[in-house]
Design an enzyme around this catalytic site. Structure first.
Site, PDB file in Angstrom:
ATOM      1  N   CYS A   1       0.835  -1.214   0.000  1.00 26.64           N
ATOM      2  CA  CYS A   1       0.000   0.000   0.000  1.00 26.64           C
ATOM      3  C   CYS A   1       0.865   1.258   0.000  1.00 26.64           C
ATOM      4  CB  CYS A   1      -0.921   0.016   1.211  1.00 26.64           C
ATOM      5  SG  CYS A   1      -2.287  -1.131   1.114  1.00 26.64           S
TER       6      CYS A   1
ATOM      7  N   CYS B   1       1.008  -5.334 -17.271  1.00 22.86           N
ATOM      8  CA  CYS B   1       1.093  -4.974 -15.853  1.00 22.86           C
ATOM      9  C   CYS B   1       2.403  -4.275 -15.540  1.00 22.86           C
ATOM     10  CB  CYS B   1       0.932  -6.227 -14.982  1.00 22.86           C
ATOM     11  SG  CYS B   1       2.204  -7.478 -15.259  1.00 22.86           S
TER      12      CYS B   1
END
Length: 440
Positions: A80, A395
């Site tokens: 995160c 990606c």
């Protein structure tokens, strides 16, 4: 400039890892946690010839988009990195990352579309691999800090559902009560967003013969329907190649859009169902299918994109090197009553050039490679085939830029670029690109 020096810089760019970029004297300085237009103080922790990395020490002038992270571990956890940024900033940062990669590395002049985001960018992950830590005297499941092996507990992670977080706490207690007899190194959890079923994979370094008894205990947890054992002796990878079903059923079922998929432990399945549907719908839009085309889906995995394309194509050929994934793809086609797909269990870099050399024709190619991008032999085969449209799902903006630059040398022009935010709160970004063969 030396390690330990403290400097003040203004952040003027974003790296592909989401780091703030500033300049100090003749150095480019990367500062994790710093945001665009901020003035910050950093401490140099790595110094090379013309670039350096600094630890964020103090924010002198804060960006308006800076917010308080939801999770107290966000500055440490490797999953995160962008929680300190509001969501609008995250989406624009990811657009810029893709734009910069294509412009600077790919030498492509194209305007990247705004990143497609989520209405609520939390609790979206359907899969996680948790390290098991025994060092504190109490068993904990969690993650590592980015670029290190410093353990970070995963308690109440904001990216997983409350059900998964509850299962994590349950597994910690069960492993603790086992007296560490099983030496479980990692635990993988998959959650079906279709029906809530859970799959648990216990990872050890050896055969761990007592695990079946432990697996029956895990199977008692609500919604757990499948428990596997994975043996992994290579610390450089997350999972080994050997899976053994210990208890319950071999697969769980999940959906993307209207399509149903059987997920085995080694299946590649996008971690964000809703955003994956958005991505695949965009692939359909870029492909411009009329119902007659022969399409190749290169690196097809368990056939997720193939089955989306098959709804509007003539024939879809999926190519995938993982045998189990191909078996899953065939079963998924049957489950969805799709009969115009053919799946090949072989490396794309070996199969596609031979197939093209035999004179076979393609109307459209879709490629969805791993982070390392496409093998050159795959790109060469596409060029040789003369395929008119290539839809590239990526990606990794850096390898995407490399590959579209290579294709550009053979007359393929980038027409559209659409980033999609599958990995909210992290710097990872998925992109979909349309290339067309220009007339000679």
């Amino acid at each position: 400039m030396n390690v330990g020096d403290r400097i003040q810089v203004t952040i003027t760019g974003i790296s592909h890892q989401g780091y703030g970029i500033g300049r100090y004297e003749n150095f480019v300085v990367f500062i994790p946690g710093a945001m665009l237009e901020e003035q910050v103080e950093g401490e140099i922790i790595e110094c090379k010839k013309r670039m350096a990395t600094a630890r964020l020490v103090k924010i002198i002038e804060s960006a308006a988009q800076r917010i308080e992270p939801r999770c107290v571990q966000s500055s440490r956890c490797g999953g995160c990195e962008l929680q300190h940024c509001n969501y609008a900033y995250q989406l624009e940062a990811k657009r810029r990352i893709v734009q910069d990669a294509l412009t600077r590395l790919g030498q492509v002049e194209v305007t990247v579309e705004p990143t497609l985001g989520m209405e609520t960018p939390w609790r979206y992950r359907n899969k996680g691999i948790f390290h098991v830590d025994y060092s504190a005297g109490t068993v904990r499941l969690g993650f590592y800090e980015y670029g290190s092996h410093q353990f970070v507990p995963a308690a109440a992670c904001q990216l997983f559902s409350e059900t998964v977080n509850g299962l994590v706490a349950f597994l910690e207690a069960q492993i603790q009560n086992s007296g560490r007899a099983y030496y479980i190194q990692k635990v993988m959890i998959r959650e079906s967003r279709y029906n809530g079923d859970l799959m648990v994979v216990l990872v050890t370094k050896d055969s761990a013969w007592r695990l079946p008894q432990f697996a029956e205990q895990v199977l008692q947890y609500p919604h757990v329907v499948s428990v596997y054992h994975n043996i992994n002796t290579n610390e450089k990878v997350m999972l080994g190649r050997t899976f053994r079903l210990l208890a319950g059923q071999p697969t769980i079922e999940d959906t993307i859009g209207m399509l149903h998929f059987q997920i085995s432990p080694q299946s590649f399945f996008q971690i964000n169902n809703g955003q994956a549907e958005m991505l695949y719908q965009k692939a359909l839009e870029f492909a411009q299918l009329t119902g007659k085309e022969q399409v190749a889906d290169v690196y097809c995995g368990i056939g997720t994109i193939s089955l989306f394309l098959a709804q509007q194509a003539g024939v879809v050929i999926g190519i995938e090197s993982v045998t189990q994934a191909v078996q899953d793809a065939k079963e998924n086609a049957k489950t969805n009553n799709i009969t115009n797909c053919k799946f090949i269990a072989e490396k794309a870099e070996n199969w596609l050039p031979k197939w093209v050399q035999k004179g076979n024709q393609l109307d459209i190619a879709v490629v969805d490679p791993p982070r390392k991008g496409c093998e050159t032999s795959v790109l060469d085969a596409l060029v040789t085939s003369g395929v008119q449209r290539i839809v590239y799902v990526s990606c990794n903006p850096s390898t995407l830029a490399r590959d579209v630059k290579y294709l550009g040398q053979y007359g393929y022009q980038v027409l559209k670029v659409q980033p999609v935010d599958l990995f909210c709160q992290s710097w990872h970004v998925e992109s979909i690109v349309l290339l067309t063969k220009m007339p000679n």
